[in-house]
Design an enzyme around this catalytic site. Structure first.
Site: not given
Length: 329
Positions: A53, A216-218, A220-223, A225
């Site tokens: 990282y 990645s709970p979202l 990558g951001g698609l969830l 909003g």
């Protein structure tokens, strides 16, 4: 903050794990320190990083490798919080030139651990995770190398990342043959739009008493909003992430409409949905800013109604349950 045992171990970790993939790449050192300070104040005492990282993760671009670990190590040293933090890092990906600077050979495991310890400025790693499944290295070689590190006091627990269900079972079987405690956790991608883990990996973790750390709970951001992406308010790494296909775009639109109907923020719903799975120990949140970190805290107190959970299943159907019933009788 809420806390939970890491799988079958006696180790207790916060229900949110602070991911540091952005540190040194999208988030500079000063901002990273602020995030870690605030995370500690909020009760998050579980930090996850990796040797790779901190920069572009490509074998041909070594610049940036190790920077995230260095930043975390500097913070641990400056804050004096090392003995209050559960520190997790990973190895597998290329770190040096040459064919042996990667994967899970005993050669690379030893070298990678020593390098991570130097960057993290500590004498031990609490959770040492294999970043990917290695089909070319015998399980007995991996466990022999890990056992040496455990006996030397350089690592306490061993975890896997991105392992298949059969790989987890095979590794645990080899550990038992050697009289070892075995894997204590698996780290994998899991969210409403990516539910393949439910088929084999989640049942395997449950059976073997392993904690499940999800990234990645979202998605990558698609969830987070999508319709508001680019307004500067969402928790997205980029102002516009590609919608995969028209059908997925329709699902995202239905998801946002459902969240609006219940008066809930899509990002909070996505994280709360992961937290609601009893096998999940801690979702990994990788904030770029303090606002992102503090926003993640809302999901801890959010209980999704059963009717909403059923509607979410219709919008983002999983693999059909666990194997073999998902595809056979």
């Amino acid at each position: 903050m809420q806390y939970r045992h890491l799988g079958r171990t006696g180790l207790i970790v916060s229900r949110l794990c602070l991911g540091t993939m952005n540190f040194g790449h999208l988030t500079d050192k000063a901002a990273s320190f602020e995030i870690m300070d605030r995370a500690y104040d909020l009760g998050i005492q579980f930090i996850d990083t990796a040797d790779v990282y901190g920069g572009p993760q490509r074998p041909d671009i070594p610049l940036g490798y190790g920077i995230s670990e260095e930043i975390v190590g500097d913070w641990l040293q400056k804050s004096g919080k090392r003995n209050e933090i559960v520190l997790a890092t990973k190895l597998y990906q290329p770190m040096v030139n040459g064919p042996n600077g990667r994967r899970l050979s005993a050669y690379h495991i030893r070298e990678a651990c020593e390098a991570s310890l130097r960057r993290l400025k500590t004498d031990h790693i609490d959770l040492y995770q294999m970043h990917h499944f290695d089909r070319e290295t015998p399980f007995e070689e991996i466990w022999q190398a890990m056992d040496v590190l455990i006996q030397q006091g350089k690592i306490l627990y061993v975890g896997s990342c991105n392992f298949p269900g059969w790989g987890i079972a095979a590794m645990q079987g080899e550990a038992r043959l050697r009289g070892l405690f075995g894997l204590v956790s698996e780290q994998s991608r899991y969210n409403l739009a990516c539910r393949q883990l439910e088929l084999e990996v989640i049942p395997s973790c449950r059976h073997h008493g392993m904690g499940l750390l999800t990234y990645s709970p979202l998605d990558g951001g698609l969830l987070a909003g999508h319709s508001q992406a680019g307004d500067g308010k969402g928790r997205r790494a980029k102002p516009s992430l590609p919608i995969r296909d028209p059908k997925f775009a329709e699902r995202v639109a239905a998801y946002e409409a459902l969240c609006e109907r219940y008066g809930m923020n899509p990002a909070d719903v996505a994280l709360a949905w992961v937290l609601a799975n009893p096998v999940v120990t801690a979702p990994i949140v990788g904030p770029r800013t303090l606002a992102h970190l503090e926003g993640s805290m809302k999901a801890l107190d959010l209980t999704l109604p059963q009717e909403m959970l059923e509607e979410l299943d219709r919008i983002f159907p999983g693999p059909g349950g666990e194997a073999p019933e998902a595809y056979a009788w």
